[in-house]
Design an enzyme around this catalytic site. Sequence first.
Site, PDB file in Angstrom:
ATOM      1  N   THR A  21       0.827  -1.208   0.000  1.00 23.82           N
ATOM      2  CA  THR A  21       0.000   0.000   0.000  1.00 23.82           C
ATOM      3  C   THR A  21       0.864   1.262   0.000  1.00 23.82           C
ATOM      4  OG1 THR A  21      -1.425   1.289   1.479  1.00 23.82           O
ATOM      5  CG2 THR A  21      -0.109  -0.368   2.516  1.00 23.82           C
ATOM      6  N   GLU A  34       0.302   3.542   1.933  1.00 23.54           N
ATOM      7  CA  GLU A  34       0.286   4.038   3.315  1.00 23.54           C
ATOM      8  C   GLU A  34       1.617   3.834   4.021  1.00 23.54           C
ATOM      9  OE1 GLU A  34      -3.259   3.257   5.576  1.00 23.54           O
ATOM     10  OE2 GLU A  34      -4.436   2.972   3.756  1.00 23.54           O
ATOM     11  N   TYR A  67      -1.531  -0.880  11.067  1.00 26.76           N
ATOM     12  CA  TYR A  67      -1.717  -1.463   9.727  1.00 26.76           C
ATOM     13  C   TYR A  67      -0.550  -1.100   8.813  1.00 26.76           C
ATOM     14  CZ  TYR A  67      -3.224  -1.716   4.857  1.00 26.76           C
ATOM     15  OH  TYR A  67      -3.265  -1.955   3.499  1.00 26.76           O
TER      16      TYR A  67
HETATM   17  N1  LIG Z   1      -7.979  -1.789  -0.050  1.00 24.23           N
HETATM   18  C1  LIG Z   1      -7.091  -0.930  -0.557  1.00 24.23           C
HETATM   19  O1  LIG Z   1      -7.472   0.180  -0.964  1.00 24.23           O
HETATM   20  C2  LIG Z   1      -5.645  -1.318  -0.716  1.00 24.23           C
HETATM   21  C3  LIG Z   1      -4.766  -0.423  -1.336  1.00 24.23           C
HETATM   22  C4  LIG Z   1      -3.436  -0.807  -1.529  1.00 24.23           C
HETATM   23  C5  LIG Z   1      -3.010  -2.053  -1.099  1.00 24.23           C
HETATM   24  N2  LIG Z   1      -3.872  -2.894  -0.483  1.00 24.23           N
HETATM   25  C6  LIG Z   1      -3.375  -4.222  -0.079  1.00 24.23           C
HETATM   26  O2  LIG Z   1      -4.073  -5.183  -0.859  1.00 24.23           O
HETATM   27  C7  LIG Z   1      -4.229  -6.388  -0.119  1.00 24.23           C
HETATM   28  C8  LIG Z   1      -5.679  -6.799  -0.085  1.00 24.23           C
HETATM   29  O3  LIG Z   1      -6.445  -5.739   0.495  1.00 24.23           O
HETATM   30  P1  LIG Z   1      -8.038  -5.843   0.570  1.00 24.23           P
HETATM   31  O4  LIG Z   1      -8.552  -4.463   0.689  1.00 24.23           O
HETATM   32  O5  LIG Z   1      -8.511  -6.723  -0.522  1.00 24.23           O
HETATM   33  O6  LIG Z   1      -8.202  -6.587   1.963  1.00 24.23           O
HETATM   34  P2  LIG Z   1      -9.419  -7.461   2.537  1.00 24.23           P
HETATM   35  O7  LIG Z   1      -9.399  -7.231   4.005  1.00 24.23           O
HETATM   36  O8  LIG Z   1     -10.676  -7.187   1.771  1.00 24.23           O
HETATM   37  O9  LIG Z   1      -9.003  -8.965   2.213  1.00 24.23           O
HETATM   38  C9  LIG Z   1      -7.974  -9.626   2.901  1.00 24.23           C
HETATM   39  C10 LIG Z   1      -8.139 -11.131   2.663  1.00 24.23           C
HETATM   40  O10 LIG Z   1      -7.036 -11.790   3.319  1.00 24.23           O
HETATM   41  C11 LIG Z   1      -7.566 -12.895   4.035  1.00 24.23           C
HETATM   42  N3  LIG Z   1      -6.662 -13.154   5.180  1.00 24.23           N
HETATM   43  C12 LIG Z   1      -6.466 -12.367   6.267  1.00 24.23           C
HETATM   44  N4  LIG Z   1      -5.571 -12.948   7.103  1.00 24.23           N
HETATM   45  C13 LIG Z   1      -5.190 -14.115   6.502  1.00 24.23           C
HETATM   46  C14 LIG Z   1      -4.291 -15.153   6.858  1.00 24.23           C
HETATM   47  N5  LIG Z   1      -3.599 -15.104   8.006  1.00 24.23           N
HETATM   48  N6  LIG Z   1      -4.131 -16.196   6.019  1.00 24.23           N
HETATM   49  C15 LIG Z   1      -4.835 -16.257   4.847  1.00 24.23           C
HETATM   50  N7  LIG Z   1      -5.729 -15.319   4.471  1.00 24.23           N
HETATM   51  C16 LIG Z   1      -5.897 -14.253   5.284  1.00 24.23           C
HETATM   52  C17 LIG Z   1      -8.953 -12.468   4.484  1.00 24.23           C
HETATM   53  O11 LIG Z   1      -9.774 -13.590   4.780  1.00 24.23           O
HETATM   54  C18 LIG Z   1      -9.433 -11.703   3.259  1.00 24.23           C
HETATM   55  O12 LIG Z   1     -10.038 -12.564   2.316  1.00 24.23           O
HETATM   56  C19 LIG Z   1      -3.636  -6.103   1.259  1.00 24.23           C
HETATM   57  O13 LIG Z   1      -2.329  -6.622   1.298  1.00 24.23           O
HETATM   58  C20 LIG Z   1      -3.624  -4.590   1.357  1.00 24.23           C
HETATM   59  O14 LIG Z   1      -2.581  -4.140   2.202  1.00 24.23           O
HETATM   60  C21 LIG Z   1      -5.174  -2.552  -0.274  1.00 24.23           C
END
Ligand SMILES: NC(=O)c1ccc[n+]([C@@H]2O[C@H](COP(=O)([O-])OP(=O)(O)OC[C@H]3O[C@@H](n4cnc5c(N)ncnc54)[C@H](O)[C@@H]3O)[C@@H](O)[C@H]2O)c1
Length: 332
Positions: free
Chosen positions: A121, A123, A148
């Site tokens: 991210t 962030e 986070y």
């Molecule tokens: N949402 C955003 O705007 C954004 C922006 C940039 C980067 N990201 C990154 O993208 C990735 C996904 O983000 P998201 O918004 O889809 O998150 P999300 O919370 O919607 O999904 C996370 C998924 O990971 C799974 N998970 C959590 N802990 C786990 C574990 N220990 N083992 C296996 N599975 C596990 C959860 O069940 C869920 O399905 C993250 O790494 C986040 O840092 C997100």
Amino acid sequence: MRKVLVTGGAGFIGSNFVHYLIENTDDHVTVLDKLTYAGNLASLEGLPEDRFRFVKGDIADASVVDELVADADVVVHYAAESHNDNSLHDPRPFVDTNLVGTFTLLEAVRKHDVRFHHISTDEVYGDLELDDPQRFTEQTPYNPSSPYSSTKAGSDLLVRAWVRSFGVRATISNCSNNYGPYQHVEKFIPRQITNVLTGQRPKLYGAGLNVRDWIHANDHSSAVLTIIEKGRIGETYLIGADGEKDNKTVVELILKLTGQPTDAYDHVVDRPGHDLRYAIDSTKLRTELGWQPQYQDFEAGLAATIQWYRDHEAWWKPQKAATEAKYVLQGQ
Ligand SMILES: NC(=O)c1ccc[n+]([C@@H]2O[C@H](COP(=O)([O-])OP(=O)(O)OC[C@H]3O[C@@H](n4cnc5c(N)ncnc54)[C@H](O)[C@@H]3O)[C@@H](O)[C@H]2O)c1
């Protein structure tokens, strides 16, 4: 045919990526996901059985990770605890998944010499002043604010060390804020959309001046696929679509697009340490790898996302009451 292991593929961005891969490649996809409160199997419905399988498991469980990594050509690592507000109330799962989980995956890809792409991210860079002409680049120093973002920053550094010390074939991408289908209603845009759809008023943190750089999840997916196919090993690529908007503007746009008065929202107490502004300079990805976002019109992308939530009430309704009850307890 590549065999791609996608961690966190039942979450918001991971599930969008799985649909994108199935539609745009011949890859065979395995999803490893723990199905925390944020994971939803309904986000993976309708995928072809001969090209897709789901495994429920924890990325910090070395035995399941080793077995799946041994059988993969590429690992794309989305799994994370991803919600800032949760990290302020209970940081422990963020350390377990974001740090220990990433470490566990790195040890497995190192052992089996498997290509690794780490999703991160913007962030990790902290925040910018509202009037700062700068945007984040690959050279911006890390300065994370919350549990986070600090655990995401730590996971990025683990990946860099495993590249340098052990020759792991990895790339990293740091993306700005995503919007689109399948996003949990705890997050800012779906929370406001589903508030309107359930007759509640949207909630704005503080004065709503905080700026986020919005990108559609499909554009994030196309960028990740580009990096997997053309990115240079050991490199970091920033992903962004020039979508800077302050939160107040986004709430007013949601109200306008749903036919409500644009001032029909409430102010709630601001998040502690709330980052002021994020902004991504994605020149490296665009010039080196030739990537371009498809969703350039935020209002049109937002309208399509509102329509998706209108059409998929059965997907989000079960999460809604519990999520709002949690926010009420937090005064937000
Ligand atoms: N949402 C955003 O705007 C954004 C922006 C940039 C980067 N990201 C990154 O993208 C990735 C996904 O983000 P998201 O918004 O889809 O998150 P999300 O919370 O919607 O999904 C996370 C998924 O990971 C799974 N998970 C959590 N802990 C786990 C574990 N220990 N083992 C296996 N599975 C596990 C959860 O069940 C869920 O399905 C993250 O790494 C986040 O840092 C997100």
